[in-house]
Design a protein around this motif. Sequence first.
Motif, PDB file in Angstrom:
ATOM      1  N   LEU A   1       0.829  -1.208   0.000  1.00 20.25           N
ATOM      2  CA  LEU A   1       0.000   0.000   0.000  1.00 20.25           C
ATOM      3  C   LEU A   1       0.863   1.256   0.000  1.00 20.25           C
ATOM      4  CD1 LEU A   1      -2.801  -0.967   2.558  1.00 20.25           C
ATOM      5  CD2 LEU A   1      -3.059  -0.680   0.088  1.00 20.25           C
ATOM      6  N   GLN A   2       1.919   1.255   0.810  1.00 23.54           N
ATOM      7  CA  GLN A   2       2.762   2.438   0.916  1.00 23.54           C
ATOM      8  C   GLN A   2       3.541   2.692  -0.375  1.00 23.54           C
ATOM      9  OE1 GLN A   2       2.130   4.403   3.503  1.00 23.54           O
ATOM     10  NE2 GLN A   2       0.715   2.728   3.936  1.00 23.54           N
ATOM     11  N   HIS A   3       4.002   1.628  -1.019  1.00 27.90           N
ATOM     12  CA  HIS A   3       4.722   1.822  -2.284  1.00 27.90           C
ATOM     13  C   HIS A   3       3.780   2.347  -3.367  1.00 27.90           C
ATOM     14  CE1 HIS A   3       8.885   0.612  -1.776  1.00 27.90           C
ATOM     15  NE2 HIS A   3       8.481  -0.336  -0.958  1.00 27.90           N
ATOM     16  N   ARG A   4       2.539   1.890  -3.346  1.00 29.14           N
ATOM     17  CA  ARG A   4       1.570   2.425  -4.314  1.00 29.14           C
ATOM     18  C   ARG A   4       1.307   3.904  -4.035  1.00 29.14           C
ATOM     19  NH1 ARG A   4      -1.391  -2.747  -3.408  1.00 29.14           N
ATOM     20  NH2 ARG A   4      -0.934  -4.094  -5.189  1.00 29.14           N
ATOM     21  N   ARG A   5       1.219   4.250  -2.759  1.00 29.40           N
ATOM     22  CA  ARG A   5       1.006   5.658  -2.399  1.00 29.40           C
ATOM     23  C   ARG A   5       2.179   6.518  -2.856  1.00 29.40           C
ATOM     24  NH1 ARG A   5       0.538   7.009   3.277  1.00 29.40           N
ATOM     25  NH2 ARG A   5      -0.484   8.903   2.577  1.00 29.40           N
ATOM     26  N   MET A   6       3.398   6.022  -2.623  1.00 36.30           N
ATOM     27  CA  MET A   6       4.586   6.795  -3.011  1.00 36.30           C
ATOM     28  C   MET A   6       4.697   6.914  -4.530  1.00 36.30           C
ATOM     29  SD  MET A   6       7.469   5.616  -0.212  1.00 36.30           S
ATOM     30  CE  MET A   6       7.137   3.848  -0.240  1.00 36.30           C
ATOM     31  N   ARG A   7       4.385   5.823  -5.221  1.00 32.79           N
ATOM     32  CA  ARG A   7       4.414   5.861  -6.689  1.00 32.79           C
ATOM     33  C   ARG A   7       3.397   6.863  -7.214  1.00 32.79           C
ATOM     34  NH1 ARG A   7       1.616   0.965  -9.431  1.00 32.79           N
ATOM     35  NH2 ARG A   7      -0.100   2.134  -8.467  1.00 32.79           N
ATOM     36  N   ASP A   8       2.182   6.810  -6.668  1.00 33.79           N
ATOM     37  CA  ASP A   8       1.133   7.719  -7.121  1.00 33.79           C
ATOM     38  C   ASP A   8       1.457   9.167  -6.767  1.00 33.79           C
ATOM     39  OD1 ASP A   8      -0.125   5.492  -8.043  1.00 33.79           O
ATOM     40  OD2 ASP A   8      -1.662   5.424  -6.469  1.00 33.79           O
ATOM     41  N   ALA A   9       2.169   9.371  -5.651  1.00 32.11           N
ATOM     42  CA  ALA A   9       2.572  10.725  -5.271  1.00 32.11           C
ATOM     43  C   ALA A   9       3.524  11.303  -6.318  1.00 32.11           C
ATOM     44  CB  ALA A   9       3.237  10.717  -3.899  1.00 32.11           C
TER      45      ALA A   9
ATOM     46  N   PRO B   1      12.752   7.173  -9.507  1.00 26.89           N
ATOM     47  CA  PRO B   1      12.263   6.654  -8.220  1.00 26.89           C
ATOM     48  C   PRO B   1      10.919   5.948  -8.325  1.00 26.89           C
ATOM     49  CG  PRO B   1      13.139   8.862  -7.954  1.00 26.89           C
ATOM     50  CD  PRO B   1      13.075   8.608  -9.429  1.00 26.89           C
ATOM     51  N   ALA B   2      10.036   6.460  -9.192  1.00 28.40           N
ATOM     52  CA  ALA B   2       8.724   5.836  -9.347  1.00 28.40           C
ATOM     53  C   ALA B   2       8.859   4.449  -9.960  1.00 28.40           C
ATOM     54  CB  ALA B   2       7.829   6.719 -10.215  1.00 28.40           C
ATOM     55  N   SER B   3       9.793   4.287 -10.879  1.00 28.58           N
ATOM     56  CA  SER B   3      10.022   2.970 -11.481  1.00 28.58           C
ATOM     57  C   SER B   3      10.492   1.971 -10.426  1.00 28.58           C
ATOM     58  CB  SER B   3      11.063   3.079 -12.598  1.00 28.58           C
ATOM     59  OG  SER B   3      10.597   3.908 -13.641  1.00 28.58           O
ATOM     60  N   LYS B   4      11.277   2.455  -9.485  1.00 28.19           N
ATOM     61  CA  LYS B   4      11.731   1.583  -8.399  1.00 28.19           C
ATOM     62  C   LYS B   4      10.547   1.110  -7.559  1.00 28.19           C
ATOM     63  CE  LYS B   4      16.408   3.479  -8.006  1.00 28.19           C
ATOM     64  NZ  LYS B   4      17.386   4.171  -7.137  1.00 28.19           N
ATOM     65  N   HIS B   5       9.580   1.989  -7.368  1.00 27.18           N
ATOM     66  CA  HIS B   5       8.379   1.594  -6.628  1.00 27.18           C
ATOM     67  C   HIS B   5       7.630   0.503  -7.387  1.00 27.18           C
ATOM     68  CE1 HIS B   5       8.855   4.526  -3.528  1.00 27.18           C
ATOM     69  NE2 HIS B   5       8.707   5.557  -4.330  1.00 27.18           N
ATOM     70  N   ASP B   6       7.522   0.658  -8.699  1.00 26.00           N
ATOM     71  CA  ASP B   6       6.843  -0.357  -9.508  1.00 26.00           C
ATOM     72  C   ASP B   6       7.541  -1.711  -9.391  1.00 26.00           C
ATOM     73  OD1 ASP B   6       4.498   0.476 -10.599  1.00 26.00           O
ATOM     74  OD2 ASP B   6       5.366   1.277 -12.435  1.00 26.00           O
ATOM     75  N   ASP B   7       8.861  -1.692  -9.451  1.00 28.81           N
ATOM     76  CA  ASP B   7       9.629  -2.937  -9.330  1.00 28.81           C
ATOM     77  C   ASP B   7       9.404  -3.572  -7.958  1.00 28.81           C
ATOM     78  OD1 ASP B   7      10.611  -2.494 -11.847  1.00 28.81           O
ATOM     79  OD2 ASP B   7      12.517  -1.640 -11.165  1.00 28.81           O
ATOM     80  N   LYS B   8       9.398  -2.737  -6.932  1.00 33.74           N
ATOM     81  CA  LYS B   8       9.201  -3.244  -5.572  1.00 33.74           C
ATOM     82  C   LYS B   8       7.795  -3.810  -5.401  1.00 33.74           C
ATOM     83  CE  LYS B   8      10.597  -3.877  -1.336  1.00 33.74           C
ATOM     84  NZ  LYS B   8      11.656  -4.856  -1.024  1.00 33.74           N
ATOM     85  N   ILE B   9       6.815  -3.164  -6.005  1.00 31.46           N
ATOM     86  CA  ILE B   9       5.433  -3.644  -5.921  1.00 31.46           C
ATOM     87  C   ILE B   9       5.318  -5.046  -6.512  1.00 31.46           C
ATOM     88  CG2 ILE B   9       3.117  -3.307  -6.891  1.00 31.46           C
ATOM     89  CD1 ILE B   9       3.600  -0.271  -6.519  1.00 31.46           C
TER      90      ILE B   9
END
Length: 241
Positions: free
Chosen positions: A69-77, A178-186
Motif C-alpha cells: 500500500l505504501q509503495h503504491r502511495r509513493m508511486r502515485d505521489a 524513483p517511481a520505477s523503483k516503486h513499480d519494481d518493488k510492488i
Amino acid sequence: MSRDLTSPSPERFGMTSFADLLPARDPILGEDPGSFRDFHRGMMQSLTPFTPYECVVAENLVAIEWELLQHRRMRDANFRRVIHTSVSDAVLAREEARHEAALDEAWDKFIAEGGDEDAWKAPFEFDKAAALKMAEGLAARTVSQDPDLQAEAYAEVVALGLHPVELMSAAYLAWPAPASKHDDKIQSLERRRREVKRDYDALQKARPVDVKAIEAEVVEAEVVEAEVVEAEVVEAEVVGG
C-alpha cells in the motif's frame, strides 16, 4: 482433521498475547496517523492466527500488504507531482499571457492618446505571487476528494487547453526513476505475498484444532448464556411481582 476443540492460549506460551512475539512497530512519517494500527487490527481479525507461529506468519503477511500500500502511495505521489507541475505551469503561462495582453492594450491606449514612447511606463507589473497561488489552487483541486470540486477543476484544466488523459499520459512518459523503483518493488512484494499466503493457508489446514467448530461452540455458548440471563430476569420479575 482432529476434533480437539482446545484452542491454543497465549498463557500456555508465557505470553499475554501472541502479539508479544514481535516488537512494537514505530510509525513512519508519511503514513496517515493511526492508519497502520487500524489496518493491522482488521487484517489480524481476518487472518485469525491461532498459534504463535501462525501469528508470526500473519504479521509477515500484514507487513507485506502494508508495504504494498505504501509503495503504491509513493508511486502515485510521484505521478501526481508531475501532473501538478504541468497544471501549474499552464496556469502561470496563461496569467503571463493575460498580463502581456493587458500591457499591449494599455500601450495602444497610451499611444492613441498622444503619449510619447519615451515617456511610457508600464502601469502595472506581473503579480507572480498571485499567479502562483492560483496555479497551486487549481492543481490542488484536481486531486480533491470532493467530486464536485474535482469536476470544476477538470473543466478549468480543459479550458487551459490541456486534456486530463493526455496529462496522465505525459506524466507516465516522464516517469521519474524513483517511481520505477516503486513499480519494481510492488511486483516483488506481490510475488512474496502469494508465497507467504500459501504458507499461511497450509498452516491453517494443518491446525490441530477445528476452528470452525470452536467458533460454533462459542456462538452456541453465548446463545445459551443469553437465554439463562433472560430466564433469570423473567424469574426475578415474577418473584418481585
